[in-house]
Write an enzyme that holds these catalytic residues in place. Structure first.
Site, PDB file in Angstrom:
ATOM      1  N   GLU A   1      44.339 -11.592  13.340  1.00 50.91           N
ATOM      2  CA  GLU A   1      44.611 -12.463  14.484  1.00 50.91           C
ATOM      3  C   GLU A   1      45.159 -11.692  15.666  1.00 50.91           C
ATOM      4  O   GLU A   1      44.836 -11.979  16.823  1.00 50.91           O
ATOM      5  CB  GLU A   1      45.578 -13.587  14.073  1.00 50.91           C
ATOM      6  CG  GLU A   1      44.968 -14.602  13.110  1.00 50.91           C
ATOM      7  CD  GLU A   1      44.887 -14.105  11.673  1.00 50.91           C
ATOM      8  OE1 GLU A   1      45.534 -13.093  11.353  1.00 50.91           O
ATOM      9  OE2 GLU A   1      44.173 -14.730  10.861  1.00 50.91           O
TER      10      GLU A   1
ATOM     11  N   HIS B   1      48.610 -25.718   6.868  1.00 49.61           N
ATOM     12  CA  HIS B   1      47.394 -26.120   7.591  1.00 49.61           C
ATOM     13  C   HIS B   1      47.642 -27.438   8.319  1.00 49.61           C
ATOM     14  O   HIS B   1      46.741 -28.250   8.465  1.00 49.61           O
ATOM     15  CB  HIS B   1      46.202 -26.282   6.642  1.00 49.61           C
ATOM     16  CG  HIS B   1      45.627 -24.993   6.150  1.00 49.61           C
ATOM     17  ND1 HIS B   1      46.286 -24.190   5.265  1.00 49.61           N
ATOM     18  CD2 HIS B   1      44.475 -24.348   6.448  1.00 49.61           C
ATOM     19  CE1 HIS B   1      45.545 -23.113   5.010  1.00 49.61           C
ATOM     20  NE2 HIS B   1      44.450 -23.182   5.723  1.00 49.61           N
TER      21      HIS B   1
END
Lengths: 326, 330
Positions: A59, A128
């Site tokens: 990322e 999540h």
């Protein structure tokens, strides 16, 4: 076109790729798979691996590379697969992307869109489900956009892509396939930093964004049968904050309820409340109230825990009733 | 075949860096330059040798210790000095100081003190060059400490995967602030580490400007011809303290003996000796070069000290492009 939010993102990205060769999409699984929600499905075949880039699982490099590409004059649209995965890139977003224009005195800028699905209520559990906006809200140099309806998704994504500065574009997972509406085919834009009154009312102003706007509208519709008239403002852009729309609404309703899924403490609502307290205190007929996600580190998995975290339209209606009766 | 004038040019670059850094050190205690300064004295050969292999339009990224890279790439000297003095005539108009340099005219996109932060960004700039087909090669300088950061691996992996036109230059000066390499890394081979990422990698003598140039020239040629990234590590030593104008051999983290051993290897004196011995440089020419540089440097310092500070009103400028423009641009 008649689309839901997933299709609105997809159509808008597709138009942008067709319109502007400088646009490159990069992220984990955006190419061959076409993103985990299939937003970029088949883009790789159509635009090729130079424009649709499957990245390594890194990322920090995704955002850093996008910053460098933006300095080069390209228009990268970087995807973080889930907002929960954005933290390794925090330095690149906060420390570099947000400072790029300022550090160079405008010699160069950072036209970068970071798209990421966020939010809970989808059984995603601890990692999540999170809302990340407040963590980036504090950072001058970043704009944060969180549309909840297909028409706003299209207009704001077009505006974000055209914008020469870095933008965090948040897509609530729960809204992806929530509603389907007719929106214009052409690539229109909605100005970043402009809220939208999704329902007009006179007794109470509700300020929200993301999935909870949908629930707030449900609650407001319910209360109309009780002769309670609720105005629902959808921020759409979290930062810059549309002070004007909020203050104008308050001059009519004199009551403010702020609803968001992200934690209360140090959150978006706190900043709105502070703004109203300093600029319109004497307009208020009731204390400002915040109805927000609880101050726990993450959303639990079990239904009972997830439900206890998320705020239902019934809970919203109760709060609205109490506010009006104050 | 290297031309004599090119060798002299590289020597002059080193000498100029040394003289600029010495002047900063000499004047730092006047309390007018107030930003932290990380001097490159002792490390000049790497900047001079590496940058000589790049063109003006190639991109450069560097760290907090970047004066040498900035100057060697052709960055504007008055802009550097004025920046360190925090003046409006500085290369980023007093906003950044020593650690945040920029000179777009010569491809210096950014120097950044957050260790490792430049690596993915430089990789992205190189990715942009590849996508745009602009023939540029990017160079990114960093220290040995950066090889401990996670983005080191992420960036090398990405660069190798995409076969990007980038040259990673590791200046191994043995210390990250006060911590020696051996307390930070096992006895590992960073060249092998880079090679394991699929990157052409080599180790070089950081005191030998011509060897540095030669290694880099090969790497740049490979990158420009689509041959992908390279990693070059050069052994070197910073003579002064990590941050500031003074020596710090007395505070205990490194020994005077170690410093003296490295000082004996002085890359500038070595190159000067070699050029004088080969006849490519004579004492009179050297004297002229020094006088000319001294003049240039003093002029830059005088101009910086006489320049205005940025106006307070610039605090909020260049935060965003005005929103109206954003909408119109659609």
């Amino acid at each position: 076109m008649n689309v839901n939010n997933v299709e609105a993102v997809r159509a808008t990205l597709h138009d942008a790729l067709t319109r502007d060769e400088r646009i490159v999409i990069l992220g984990e699984d955006v190419g061959a798979r076409g993103n985990v929600f299939l937003i970029t499905k088949d883009f790789l075949q159509e635009f090729g691996p130079q424009r649709i880039v499957d990245t390594p699982l890194s990322e920090s490099a995704i955002i850093g590379v996008a910053v460098g590409m933006a300095m080069d004059g390209l228009r990268p649209i970087a995807e973080i697969q889930f907002a929960d995965f954005i933290f390794p890139a925090f330095n690149q977003i906060v420390g570099e992307a947000a400072k790029t224009r300022y550090r160079s005195n405008g010699d160069y800028t950072c036209p970068l869109v970071i798209r990421t699905p966020y939010g809970g209520g989808v059984r995603g559990a601890l990692s999540h489900s999170i809302s990340i906006e407040a963590l980036f809200y504090h950072v001058p140099g970043l704009k944060i956009v969180a549309p909840a309806f297909p028409a706003d998704v299209r207009g704001l994504l077009n505006a974000a892509i055209a914008d020469p500065d870095p933008i965090l574009f948040l897509e609530h997972k729960k809204t992806y396939r929530l509603a389907r509406t007719d929106i214009a085919d052409e690539a229109y834009t909605i100005p970043i930093g402009q809220a939208d009154i999704k329902r007009s009312g006179t007794d109470l102003t509700v300020v929200s964004y993301g999935y909870f706007v949908h629930l707030a509208l449900e609650a407001a519709a319910k209360l109309s049968s009780e002769d309670i008239s609720v105005e629902v403002i959808d921020l759409r852009s979290i930062r810059p904050m549309d002070k004007t729309t909020i203050l104008q609404s308050l001059s009519k309703t004199h009551r403010l309820l702020i609803i968001h899924e992200d934690h209360a403490f140090g959150g978006i609502g706190a900043e709105i409340a502070a703004m109203v307290a300093s600029e319109a205190l004497f307009e208020l007929d009731a204390p400002i109230r915040r109805l927000c996600g609880p101050d726990v580190p993450a959303m639990g998995y079990a239904h009972a825990l997830e439900d206890a975290y998320m705020i239902s339209s019934e809970q919203m209606a109760t709060a609205m009733r109490e506010m009006v009766q104050f | 075949m290297t031309l004599i004038s090119d060798k002299l040019a590289r020597f002059t670059t080193m000498l100029r860096i040394r003289m600029v850094e010495e002047m900063i050190a000499a004047r730092y205690d006047e309390q007018e330059m107030r930003c932290p300064v990380h001097l490159s004295i002792g490390q000049e050969a790497i900047a001079a040798g590496v940058c000589a292999a790049f063109t003006r339009s190639d991109y450069l990224f560097s760290t907090h210790r970047s004066h040498a890279h900035y100057l060697a790439k052709g960055g504007d000297l008055p802009g550097l000095i004025a920046e360190i003095y925090g003046r409006n005539t500085g290369c980023v108009r007093g906003r950044g100081g020593s650690m945040h340099l920029c000179d777009l005219d010569v491809g210096i996109l950014a120097t950044m003190p957050i260790v490792g932060s430049t690596l993915p960004i430089a990789t992205g700039a190189a990715f942009g060059s590849k996508l745009l087909g602009d023939q540029r090669v990017t160079v990114v300088f960093f220290g040995d400490g950066t090889t401990e950061e996670g983005v080191f691996s992420e960036s090398l992996n990405f660069a190798a995967l995409q076969q990007l036109p980038i040259v990673f230059i590791c200046e191994n000066n043995l210390y990250s602030v006060y911590s020696p390499l051996e307390v930070r890394q096992p006895a590992r081979d960073r060249v092998a580490l880079a090679a394991a990422h699929g990157i052409t990698a080599a180790l070089g003598d950081g005191d030998d400007v011509e060897a540095i140039f030669s290694l880099t020239e090969n790497a740049v040629a490979r990158a420009r011809n689509g041959g992908g990234p390279s990693f070059l590590e050069f052994a070197t030593y910073r003579w002064r303290e990590h941050c500031g104008p003074h020596y710090d051999n007395d505070i205990g983290y490194r020994s005077e003996a170690e410093f003296l051993a490295w000082q004996q290897r002085d890359p500038l004196a070595r190159t000067e000796r070699e050029l004088l011995a080969s006849g490519e440089l004579c004492a009179a020419t050297l004297s002229d070069i020094k006088a000319s540089l001294q003049d240039e440097i003093e002029t830059a310092f005088t101009a910086a000290r006489e320049a205005p500070f940025p106006d307070e009103s610039t605090l909020f400028t260049d935060l965003f492009v005005p929103t109206e423009l954003c909408v119109q641009a659609a």
